[in-house]
Design a protein around this motif. Structure first.
Motif, PDB file in Angstrom:
ATOM      1  N   LYS A   1      15.528  71.572  18.375  1.00 56.07           N
ATOM      2  CA  LYS A   1      16.433  71.895  17.277  1.00 56.07           C
ATOM      3  C   LYS A   1      17.179  70.654  16.801  1.00 56.07           C
ATOM      4  O   LYS A   1      17.465  69.763  17.592  1.00 56.07           O
ATOM      5  CB  LYS A   1      17.455  72.940  17.711  1.00 56.07           C
ATOM      6  N   ARG A   2      17.483  70.653  15.521  1.00 56.95           N
ATOM      7  CA  ARG A   2      18.316  69.601  14.936  1.00 56.95           C
ATOM      8  C   ARG A   2      19.515  70.299  14.319  1.00 56.95           C
ATOM      9  O   ARG A   2      19.352  71.110  13.401  1.00 56.95           O
ATOM     10  CB  ARG A   2      17.540  68.832  13.871  1.00 56.95           C
TER      11      ARG A   2
ATOM     12  N   ARG B   1       8.111  73.704  18.047  1.00 59.36           N
ATOM     13  CA  ARG B   1       7.895  74.264  19.385  1.00 59.36           C
ATOM     14  C   ARG B   1       6.865  73.397  20.079  1.00 59.36           C
ATOM     15  O   ARG B   1       5.865  73.013  19.476  1.00 59.36           O
ATOM     16  CB  ARG B   1       7.364  75.689  19.312  1.00 59.36           C
TER      17      ARG B   1
ATOM     18  N   TRP C   1      20.077  66.426  18.194  1.00 57.84           N
ATOM     19  CA  TRP C   1      18.842  67.025  18.688  1.00 57.84           C
ATOM     20  C   TRP C   1      19.080  67.701  20.032  1.00 57.84           C
ATOM     21  O   TRP C   1      19.635  67.104  20.949  1.00 57.84           O
ATOM     22  CB  TRP C   1      17.764  65.963  18.835  1.00 57.84           C
TER      23      TRP C   1
ATOM     24  N   SER D   1      21.183  72.697  15.486  1.00 59.96           N
ATOM     25  CA  SER D   1      20.971  74.134  15.746  1.00 59.96           C
ATOM     26  C   SER D   1      19.873  74.771  14.900  1.00 59.96           C
ATOM     27  O   SER D   1      19.643  75.969  14.995  1.00 59.96           O
ATOM     28  CB  SER D   1      22.273  74.918  15.569  1.00 59.96           C
ATOM     29  N   THR D   2      19.164  74.000  14.082  1.00 58.77           N
ATOM     30  CA  THR D   2      18.062  74.522  13.275  1.00 58.77           C
ATOM     31  C   THR D   2      16.743  74.241  13.994  1.00 58.77           C
ATOM     32  O   THR D   2      16.437  73.079  14.271  1.00 58.77           O
ATOM     33  CB  THR D   2      18.036  73.852  11.884  1.00 58.77           C
ATOM     34  N   PRO D   3      15.948  75.271  14.300  1.00 53.68           N
ATOM     35  CA  PRO D   3      14.654  75.028  14.950  1.00 53.68           C
ATOM     36  C   PRO D   3      13.763  74.147  14.082  1.00 53.68           C
ATOM     37  O   PRO D   3      13.620  74.376  12.877  1.00 53.68           O
ATOM     38  CB  PRO D   3      14.057  76.434  15.096  1.00 53.68           C
ATOM     39  N   MET D   4      13.183  73.124  14.713  1.00 52.17           N
ATOM     40  CA  MET D   4      12.330  72.184  13.990  1.00 52.17           C
ATOM     41  C   MET D   4      10.875  72.248  14.461  1.00 52.17           C
ATOM     42  O   MET D   4       9.970  72.042  13.665  1.00 52.17           O
ATOM     43  CB  MET D   4      12.855  70.756  14.157  1.00 52.17           C
TER      44      MET D   4
ATOM     45  N   ILE E   1      11.871  74.738  22.387  1.00 51.83           N
ATOM     46  CA  ILE E   1      12.179  74.805  20.961  1.00 51.83           C
ATOM     47  C   ILE E   1      13.106  73.632  20.682  1.00 51.83           C
ATOM     48  O   ILE E   1      14.205  73.559  21.234  1.00 51.83           O
ATOM     49  CB  ILE E   1      12.846  76.129  20.582  1.00 51.83           C
TER      50      ILE E   1
END
Length: 82
Positions: free
Chosen positions: A35-36, A43, A19, A38-41, A33
């Motif tokens: 991210k997990r 805002r 994370w 590098s994937t936005p989860m 933002i």
């Protein structure tokens, strides 16, 4: 960046290394933002006055850890039967 700087106060459990959080500022609104891997989860944002960027980051990191905890708990629960 990790969710917060070392030694910052927190009440939520620390998040694992997967994370991270990016933070931007628009006037007195701070936006993160989460991210997990590098994937936005999600805002998150706060509006603050008379706080430093580091204080805003700590506050957002706490909100992020709370969201992560709730997200992981929700993900672990079996689906409800209708």
């Amino acid at each position: 960046m990790k969710l917060d700087s070392p030694g910052a106060p927190h009440s939520e459990p620390l998040a694992s290394e997967e994370w991270t959080m990016e933070m931007t500022q628009e006037a007195n609104q701070y936006i993160s933002i989460v991210k997990r891997d590098s994937t936005p989860m999600c805002r998150l944002s706060i509006v603050v006055t008379n706080k430093s960027e580091a204080e805003a980051r700590t506050e957002l990191a706490e909100k992020a850890r709370r969201w992560i905890r709730e997200y992981l708990e929700r993900d672990a629960q079996p689906p409800k039967r209708v």
